[in-house]
Scaffold this motif. Structure first.
Motif: not given
Ligand code: T4K
Length: 370
Positions: A312-321
């Motif tokens: 379980f990887p993570r989409r850091y940082f999604y979405p763009s703020l």
């Protein structure tokens, strides 16, 4: 779905990270002292010792331990008397960077990032400055130091304060000095997922009178005689958290070493199929393992395939703020938006074997070659 041998699922889930912790006995030793003293909070002996040990470890004299890395940024803004106006910041970060600005009733102004370093692009800062700009709040993303020289020259020219969100950057140096020594004030997170952790926790780094003000703000605005001299908050770290920090601090070098080995293993296998963040070797702590896929489609394919093998990887940082409606009206930041759609942080932590890293990397390489 049937996998070839190489794609067989892991027996236990592999998450993006696991807290790096000391042997339980060394924590218990500190806890025993706390129990004996009966002091659980109010900047007691464990917090003071932790600040001293962090100062020694980082070669600084500015550490003020606090509750977490988010309140650290809010307190930093208060300590600098920034209570309104615009703050120039990056859209490529965790929401806390931006929510801290909004909680302090200031307005975040997003400046796009550099596609290679993932940090705020100093070349784009000047054009975002207005009469209402009070400060620049930059992030050392994944521990990669910002271009502090350029940022601070701009700040000086326009009379702005500089705050660095160094949530990821524990132990990182720039030009031989701790990265927390730059700017007017820096902050860090000691959350369980961080390289060095106290469970929940963080610190503010400030010098001289500013440091004294931060300490006062941390403690309801008291001075050392418990007179109210400021409007503060409760930002104190407890003795329980400080104890965990004292026990964990000695692990830090070995944690960096292990994560560097993990990085090298991933990079060795994936170098030709994905992109990596550009950083200076000595100024990085490998606390995250970001890779950039060639498209969002490829990113989602990797996420799904890894999920199928219990990773379980993570989409850091999604979405763009800048894309989050609740934050503010949309302003375009094409580079950050593009990075956010393709970024993936792979598992990296102390107990992860290099053999497992190799297997994960090979799975990714196989998917991307199809
Ligand atoms: N600025 C930046 C640039 C930041 O990245 C952050 C926080 C902040 C400021 C604010 O600092 P703090 O106020 O948090 O001190 C994490 C963290 O909550 C957050 O600290 C961090 N950045 C952010 C990037 O990620 P999640 O959503 O990844 O947590 P979670 O629960 O999904 O955990 C991920 C994996 O970590 C788990 O699958 C297993 C492992 N884990 C997690 C916890 C909570 C452990 O091994 N032990 C644990 O106790 O948020």
């Amino acid at each position: 779905m049937t996998y070839p041998q190489q794609l067989s699922p892991f027996e236990s889930p592999i998450y993006v990270t696991r807290a790096s912790v000391c042997p339980l006995e060394s924590y218990v030793q500190h806890l025993t002292n706390v129990w004996e003293s009966g002091i659980f909070t109010h900047n007691g002996p464990k917090v003071q010792l932790l600040e001293k040990k962090i100062n020694e470890y980082l070669g600084i004299n500015s550490t003020v331990a606090v509750t977490n890395g988010t309140i650290a940024m809010q307190m930093a803004l208060r300590a600098l008397d920034i209570t309104d106006g615009e703050i120039i910041t990056t859209p490529f970060s965790w929401i806390a960077t931006c929510s801290a600005i909004l909680w302090e009733r200031c307005e975040p102004v997003f400046v796009d990032v550099d596609p290679n370093t993932f940090n705020i692009d100093p070349e784009k800062i000047e054009q975002a400055i207005t009469k209402r700009t009070k400060a620049i709040l930059a992030v050392h993303v994944f521990s990669n130091p910002c271009e502090v020289g350029k940022i601070e020259a701009i700040a000086q020219k326009y009379g702005l304060k500089v705050i660095y969100d160094g949530a990821h950057a524990f132990g990182v140096k720039h030009k031989g000095r701790s990265i927390f020594d730059w700017g007017d004030i820096s902050t860090v997170s000691f959350h369980a997922t961080k390289l060095f952790n106290t469970g929940e926790g963080g610190a503010i780094f400030a010098q001289g009178e500013l440091k004294e003000r931060v300490k006062s703000i941390r403690f309801f605005g008291h001075d050392s005689h418990k007179q109210i001299v400021d409007i503060g908050c409760n930002g104190k770290m407890t003795e329980i958290h400080a104890s965990l920090g004292l026990a964990n601090l000695s692990l830090t070098d070995s944690v960096v070493k292990k994560r560097r080995a993990i990085y090298q293993t991933y990079k060795g296998i994936l170098d030709n199929c994905v992109e990596f963040q550009h950083f200076v070797q000595d100024s990085y702590n490998y606390s995250y393992m970001p890779i950039l896929l060639k498209s969002e489609e490829a990113c989602l394919l990797v996420v799904q395939t890894l999920k199928n093998i219990n990773v379980f990887p993570r989409r850091y940082f999604y979405p763009s703020l800048n894309m989050i409606k609740a934050v503010k009206q949309y302003t375009p930041c094409p580079i950050s938006e593009n990075l956010s759609s393709r970024i993936l942080c792979l598992p990296s932590y102390n107990d992860l074997s290099l053999h497992d890293v190799e297997k994960i990397a090979k799975v990714i390489a196989v998917i991307l070659s199809n």
